[in-house]
Design a protein around this motif. Structure first.
Motif, PDB file in Angstrom:
ATOM      1  N   ALA A  83       0.416  -0.023  -0.032  1.00 52.41           N
ATOM      2  CA  ALA A  83      -0.658  -0.983   0.240  1.00 52.41           C
ATOM      3  C   ALA A  83      -1.664  -1.109  -0.903  1.00 52.41           C
ATOM      4  O   ALA A  83      -2.247  -2.177  -1.093  1.00 52.41           O
ATOM      5  CB  ALA A  83      -1.391  -0.600   1.525  1.00 52.41           C
ATOM      6  N   ARG A  87       0.239  -2.610  -5.362  1.00 50.35           N
ATOM      7  CA  ARG A  87      -0.432  -3.915  -5.501  1.00 50.35           C
ATOM      8  C   ARG A  87      -1.266  -3.985  -6.774  1.00 50.35           C
ATOM      9  O   ARG A  87      -1.438  -5.046  -7.355  1.00 50.35           O
ATOM     10  CB  ARG A  87      -1.340  -4.181  -4.307  1.00 50.35           C
ATOM     11  CG  ARG A  87      -0.591  -4.588  -3.081  1.00 50.35           C
ATOM     12  CD  ARG A  87      -1.552  -5.001  -2.004  1.00 50.35           C
ATOM     13  NE  ARG A  87      -0.817  -5.300  -0.795  1.00 50.35           N
ATOM     14  CZ  ARG A  87      -1.370  -5.384   0.395  1.00 50.35           C
ATOM     15  NH1 ARG A  87      -2.660  -5.211   0.528  1.00 50.35           N
ATOM     16  NH2 ARG A  87      -0.639  -5.649   1.439  1.00 50.35           N
ATOM     17  N   ALA A  88      -1.807  -2.832  -7.174  1.00 49.61           N
ATOM     18  CA  ALA A  88      -2.682  -2.811  -8.347  1.00 49.61           C
ATOM     19  C   ALA A  88      -1.981  -2.161  -9.539  1.00 49.61           C
ATOM     20  O   ALA A  88      -2.641  -1.748 -10.490  1.00 49.61           O
ATOM     21  CB  ALA A  88      -3.955  -2.042  -8.008  1.00 49.61           C
TER      22      ALA A  88
END
Length: 141
Positions: A83, A87-88
């Motif tokens: 999560a 994503r980063a």
């Protein structure tokens, strides 16, 4: 008794020891002597991880009974990686890179030490605990 080998029990104990020592080194000085102006959620995280470290010590004595603690470790770290970390991935700062490494290390550790055959038999295949009062035995506890 269980059908988990002595080697697997010692492997589990080693996993609990790694968790207990790792968290003790990282968390307990900040719990005993927290820095001033520590953000609220950081105090919560430190408290939760402090509890995990103490429960991991209990896992050294009762490695199979404390398996849910390892499930918790596996799940929260997997959720964080999917999560937030992935994503980063292209814009991770130093702290997020450290967290990504720690999470992946923890995921691999749990995947290696957990006796998955035992987990399947004891948690997925076994009959669950009853939901109501057992009227046949007359036991009211």
């Amino acid at each position: 008794m269980s059908d988990v080998s002595t080697f697997r029990l010692y492997l589990l104990r080693a996993g609990y020891l790694v968790i207990a020592l790792g968290l003790a080194l990282l968390m307990w000085s900040g719990i005993v002597r927290p820095p001033k102006n520590l953000p609220h959620m950081n105090t919560v995280v430190r408290s939760v991880l402090g509890a995990v470290s103490l429960l991991a010590l209990l896992g050294i004595r009762y490695p199979l009974k404390m398996l849910p603690l390892l499930f918790f470790e596996l799940l929260w770290k997997t959720i964080w990686v999917i999560a937030f970390g992935l994503r980063a991935a292209n814009r991770l700062d130093a702290d997020m890179k450290d967290t990504m490494f720690d999470c992946i290390f923890g995921i691999v550790l749990v995947l290696v030490v957990v006796p998955w055959g035992y987990v399947f038999r004891s948690y997925l295949k076994a009959v669950g605990d009853r939901w109501g009062k057992n009227s046949a035995s007359g036991n009211h506890t």
